[in-house]
Scaffold this active site. Structure first.
Site, PDB file in Angstrom:
ATOM      1  N   HIS A 305       0.836  -1.203   0.000  1.00 25.83           N
ATOM      2  CA  HIS A 305       0.000   0.000   0.000  1.00 25.83           C
ATOM      3  C   HIS A 305       0.875   1.259   0.000  1.00 25.83           C
ATOM      4  O   HIS A 305       0.731   2.139  -0.852  1.00 25.83           O
ATOM      5  CB  HIS A 305      -0.923  -0.016   1.224  1.00 25.83           C
ATOM      6  N   GLU A 306       1.807   1.310   0.936  1.00 25.04           N
ATOM      7  CA  GLU A 306       2.666   2.500   1.014  1.00 25.04           C
ATOM      8  C   GLU A 306       3.563   2.586  -0.221  1.00 25.04           C
ATOM      9  O   GLU A 306       3.883   3.694  -0.679  1.00 25.04           O
ATOM     10  CB  GLU A 306       3.486   2.497   2.303  1.00 25.04           C
ATOM     11  N   HIS A 309       1.751   4.554  -2.782  1.00 20.64           N
ATOM     12  CA  HIS A 309       1.839   5.995  -2.521  1.00 20.64           C
ATOM     13  C   HIS A 309       3.215   6.532  -2.941  1.00 20.64           C
ATOM     14  O   HIS A 309       3.335   7.594  -3.545  1.00 20.64           O
ATOM     15  CB  HIS A 309       1.658   6.281  -1.021  1.00 20.64           C
ATOM     16  N   GLU A 335      -4.665   7.679  -3.066  1.00 17.03           N
ATOM     17  CA  GLU A 335      -5.166   6.394  -2.578  1.00 17.03           C
ATOM     18  C   GLU A 335      -5.414   5.431  -3.748  1.00 17.03           C
ATOM     19  O   GLU A 335      -5.275   4.224  -3.589  1.00 17.03           O
ATOM     20  CB  GLU A 335      -6.430   6.614  -1.749  1.00 17.03           C
TER      21      GLU A 335
HETATM   22 MG    MG Z   1      -3.223   5.292   2.029  1.00 20.64          MG
END
Ligand code: MG
Length: 543
Positions: A305-306, A309, A335
């Site tokens: 997830h990171e 980003h 996101e």
């Molecule tokens: Mg996030």
């Protein structure tokens, strides 16, 4: 919780043109207004603006470093001193940004960039900085100070209220933060809906009416999908709740980061209590992860997830370095990138066709005898729960819709804070078929409201919806993504994202960026179709 901000110290690239006299500026203003197309990157006023913004960005980056350190290595005893240091640097950044000089430079440059391509760096810089500048100047200093004070009190009260399951202890603070948000919205101004002004802080240009319409469509289809899944044979995910050595978890995450092409020469991963991404420049974008020894998905998908980003911010056009354009277009687009790598890549079957044998070899005792299909189903288990941050891909958006609706009703004064816990339970029942045992697992679970952050929640769901729209367009343009993913080849996907999303930074708002990348407007239909396709296979109908 703040919007990530990027900056750099690469100041030497720009000559310091503070030497430019006012008469030179006036002369070139006259000249350029006649020959508007001649505005170049060497225009003295543009150079001056970039240098002033560069210093603001340096200060913001310095605050980000202090915050990153606070979450990773800082000893606990330093908390109070650090809070003061961060507040000082942030307020310096604010002072440097809201000067009259920046206002005058924007005024001078606005007619010059009018005829330029709106996504040229010059035009976008003037346009976006003007928007930020007006917002920053519209908020009276006294309101900013009262807001900050209220937040610092509310955060403490929220922590205690959550620990003791005592909503009434938090309620007066929540009430005052709602008043302050209403005041803030009135100061910022809005056309249609008071909530627009708050939403705009996190999702520039987005309108409440559109979000409401899209969420209404989404809810209509999603509530029955969740009900259907609940009525089918359930997935057993006990294999994920074994003991997994933290060092081995860390190493596997690092392997995936390398394969995703996260650039370790311009970033690093550390541990923190709550995973996050921060950047100090396009050339220093850092992530953190959290390892839970007895639950494998926590670090695994947190890291992916990171990474999503961070890949976004590492992919911003270096030309935007040290300007306010060197950041994500919006929290929703941000996101969409994290969810794309976490869910559409990382929770897909092709991904695990490639990586499961490797994971089994790392954890032979725990997973050696578990077939790929059982593992794939376990990591995609759907189960309505109370806690948003633990929610699966399918139910997650319902948690968001609930918060969005309550926020709007609170801001519109249609809902009183004293009724909040009861309304929360009632809507959880309606949307997810369950009711929290207490307020700590209900209305008190999230930190956002205690930070005064109203308008933030919807960006999570918007990001989910945009992620499938973007991923599917990449698939249409690139051919078979499944095959590339099953080969552990993410280069083409990343290059596509760089070209169509990342490089623009904040030059385009979310909807323009989405339209440009996918030729579509924002809609829930692509995400809903994806969910049906994927979960009908994991939870077969009529079985
Ligand atoms: Mg996030």
């Amino acid at each position: 919780m703040a919007v990530r901000e990027a900056a750099t110290s690469r100041g030497s690239k720009l000559p310091n043109l503070n030497l430019a006299t006012s008469s030179q500026s006036a002369e070139s203003a006259h000249h350029s207004s006649v020959f508007a197309m001649e505005l170049t990157t060497s225009d003295a006023r543009l150079v001056d603006l970039r240098e002033r913004l560069g210093r603001v960005m340096d200060l913001r980056a310095a605050a980000n470093v202090l915050e990153w350190d606070q979450e990773t290595y800082m000893p606990d005893g330093a908390a109070e001193a650090r809070a003061a240091q961060i507040a000082t640097v942030r307020s310096l950044a604010h002072e440097h940004f809201t000067t009259d000089e920046i206002g005058r430079l924007l005024e001078d440059l606005e007619p010059e960039v009018e005829e330029l391509d709106p996504i040229s760096t010059e035009a976008a810089l003037v346009r976006i900085v003007r928007r930020d500048y007006d917002k920053a100047r519209k908020l009276p200093t006294s309101l900013v100070a009262r807001f900050a004070e209220a937040v610092s009190r509310a955060k403490q009260a929220w922590k205690r209220a959550r620990a003791e399951d005592d909503f009434p202890h938090f309620e007066p603070h929540l009430r005052s933060l709602i008043d302050l948000n209403v005041e803030k919205a009135e100061a910022l101004g809005y056309e249609e809906h008071i909530y627009d002004a708050l939403l705009d802080e996190y999702e520039p240009g987005m309108k409440t009416a559109l979000v409401k319409q899209i969420f209404d469509d989404l809810r209509q289809d999603l509530v029955p999908i969740v009900e259907e899944i609940a009525g089918r044979p359930q997935v057993d995910d006990r294999i994920l709740h074994q003991n997994f050595d933290p060092d081995l978890q860390w190493n596997f995450g690092m392997e995936i980061l390398k394969d995703f092409r996260y650039d370790f020469t311009r970033g690093r991963q550390d541990l923190s209590a709550h995973p996050f991404t921060t950047s100090f420049s396009i050339s220093d974008v850092r992530i953190t992860t959290r390892i839970t020894p007895d639950f494998l998905p926590s670090a695994l998908f947190g890291t992916m997830h990171e990474a999503g980003h961070a890949l976004y911010e590492q992919g911003i056009d270096p030309e935007l370095e040290r300007t306010p354009l060197a950041d994500g277009a919006s929290l929703g687009i941000h996101e969409s990138q994290s969810r794309l790598w976490e869910n559409l890549v990382g929770r897909s079957r092709p991904f695990w066709q490639r990586y499961y044998p490797r994971l089994q070899s790392i954890f032979p005792k725990q997973l050696g005898a578990v077939p790929l299909d059982a593992f794939y189903r376990a990591i995609n288990k759907v189960e309505p729960g109370f806690i948003r941050v633990e929610a699966d891909e399918v139910t997650y958006n319902l948690h968001i819709m609930l918060r969005f609706e309550l926020e709007m009703e609170l801001i519109e004064r249609r809902l009183d804070t004293s009724d909040l816990p009861a309304v929360w339970r009632q809507r959880m029942q309606e949307y997810l078929g369950i009711q929290p045992r207490n307020d700590a697992d209900g209305v008190l679970q999230d930190i956002h409201w205690s930070l005064g952050a109203f308008g933030y929640f919807p960006t999570y769901a918007l990001g989910n919806l945009m992620s499938t729209q973007i991923f599917e367009q990449a698939g249409r343009d690139l051919g078979d993504l499944d095959e590339a993913i099953a080969e552990g080849n993410f280069g083409e996907l990343l290059a596509w994202l760089r070209e169509h999303i990342h490089r623009y930074g904040r030059k385009l708002d979310a909807l323009d960026l989405l339209e440009r990348a996918t030729s579509q407007g924002l809609s829930a239909s692509s995400w809903l179709a994806y969910v049906r396709r994927k979960y009908d296979q994991i939870y077969p109908p009529g079985s």
